[in-house]
Motif scaffolding. Sequence first.
Motif, PDB file in Angstrom:
ATOM      1  N   LEU A  50      34.418  14.267 -46.989  1.00  0.00           N
ATOM      2  CA  LEU A  50      35.470  13.911 -45.827  1.00  0.00           C
ATOM      3  C   LEU A  50      34.630  12.620 -45.024  1.00  0.00           C
ATOM      4  CD1 LEU A  50      37.947  13.713 -44.221  1.00  0.00           C
ATOM      5  CD2 LEU A  50      37.118  15.853 -42.882  1.00  0.00           C
ATOM      6  N   GLU A  51      33.172  13.059 -45.070  1.00  0.00           N
ATOM      7  CA  GLU A  51      32.178  12.062 -44.290  1.00  0.00           C
ATOM      8  C   GLU A  51      32.216  10.685 -45.185  1.00  0.00           C
ATOM      9  OE1 GLU A  51      27.427  11.800 -43.248  1.00  0.00           O
ATOM     10  OE2 GLU A  51      28.554  13.852 -43.400  1.00  0.00           O
ATOM     11  N   LYS A  68      30.810  12.169 -35.963  1.00  0.00           N
ATOM     12  CA  LYS A  68      29.358  11.881 -36.458  1.00  0.00           C
ATOM     13  C   LYS A  68      29.559  10.749 -37.342  1.00  0.00           C
ATOM     14  CE  LYS A  68      26.235  13.384 -40.107  1.00  0.00           C
ATOM     15  NZ  LYS A  68      25.903  14.035 -41.322  1.00  0.00           N
ATOM     16  N   GLU A 118      33.733  18.744 -46.627  1.00  0.00           N
ATOM     17  CA  GLU A 118      33.046  18.105 -45.530  1.00  0.00           C
ATOM     18  C   GLU A 118      32.432  16.651 -46.039  1.00  0.00           C
ATOM     19  OE1 GLU A 118      32.638  21.442 -46.110  1.00  0.00           O
ATOM     20  OE2 GLU A 118      33.879  22.337 -44.317  1.00  0.00           O
ATOM     21  N   ARG A 119      31.718  17.237 -47.073  1.00  0.00           N
ATOM     22  CA  ARG A 119      30.867  16.023 -47.595  1.00  0.00           C
ATOM     23  C   ARG A 119      31.863  14.757 -48.134  1.00  0.00           C
ATOM     24  NH1 ARG A 119      27.048  17.159 -52.458  1.00  0.00           N
ATOM     25  NH2 ARG A 119      25.955  18.323 -50.930  1.00  0.00           N
ATOM     26  N   ASP A 138      37.642  20.679 -37.354  1.00  0.00           N
ATOM     27  CA  ASP A 138      36.223  20.442 -38.136  1.00  0.00           C
ATOM     28  C   ASP A 138      36.399  18.960 -38.700  1.00  0.00           C
ATOM     29  OD1 ASP A 138      35.640  23.097 -38.116  1.00  0.00           O
ATOM     30  OD2 ASP A 138      36.379  23.565 -40.095  1.00  0.00           O
ATOM     31  N   ALA A 139      37.331  18.341 -38.863  1.00  0.00           N
ATOM     32  CA  ALA A 139      37.571  16.922 -39.326  1.00  0.00           C
ATOM     33  C   ALA A 139      37.210  15.910 -38.266  1.00  0.00           C
ATOM     34  CB  ALA A 139      38.740  16.722 -39.985  1.00  0.00           C
ATOM     35  N   HIS A 179      37.998  22.188 -46.656  1.00  0.00           N
ATOM     36  CA  HIS A 179      36.736  22.567 -47.104  1.00  0.00           C
ATOM     37  C   HIS A 179      35.899  21.577 -47.910  1.00  0.00           C
ATOM     38  CE1 HIS A 179      38.042  23.006 -51.369  1.00  0.00           C
ATOM     39  NE2 HIS A 179      39.111  23.441 -50.734  1.00  0.00           N
ATOM     40  N   ILE A 223      33.723  15.892 -37.879  1.00  0.00           N
ATOM     41  CA  ILE A 223      32.787  14.967 -38.963  1.00  0.00           C
ATOM     42  C   ILE A 223      33.248  13.710 -38.536  1.00  0.00           C
ATOM     43  CG2 ILE A 223      32.970  14.270 -41.436  1.00  0.00           C
ATOM     44  CD1 ILE A 223      33.605  17.268 -41.806  1.00  0.00           C
TER      45      ILE A 223
END
Length: 140
Positions: A86-87, A128, A83-84, A121-122, A81, A125
């Motif tokens: 992880l990016e 991207k 995401e920011r 999900d990762a 949870h 990311i």
Amino acid sequence: MADEESQNGNPDSDRLARGKARLAEITGRSGAEVMAALGEIAPDFARYIFEFGYGDIYSRPGLDLRTRMLSTVAGLVALGHAERELEVHIGSALNVGATREEVVEVIMQMALYAGFPAALDALFIARKVFAERGLTPPQG
């Protein structure tokens, strides 16, 4: 002021300066965005990120930055949870020498421990981040 405090032997100022320098080395950014974003709500929290996270932990000698960043990516995948973060940390891993393939392998490894949804999900990311950097998938 931080430079003046550091010269006067204030250990917190040393940690802050060391943390800001380490953050810039890893992310390629000054961290001013973090300070600005948290400035109105929790400026001390931003300082803690610099001092403890980057000034203390990321500055320890036991691991090289590449290994630290790949470990950070693994931990963030496991959280499922962040995401920011992880990016940012996938980009940071690439900045300090990790390859696209290493990042993908670390994320895939986490499917065993964090579950397939977290790994999936990762991977999106990561895709991207790779696209923003012009890192194309290997052909084959």
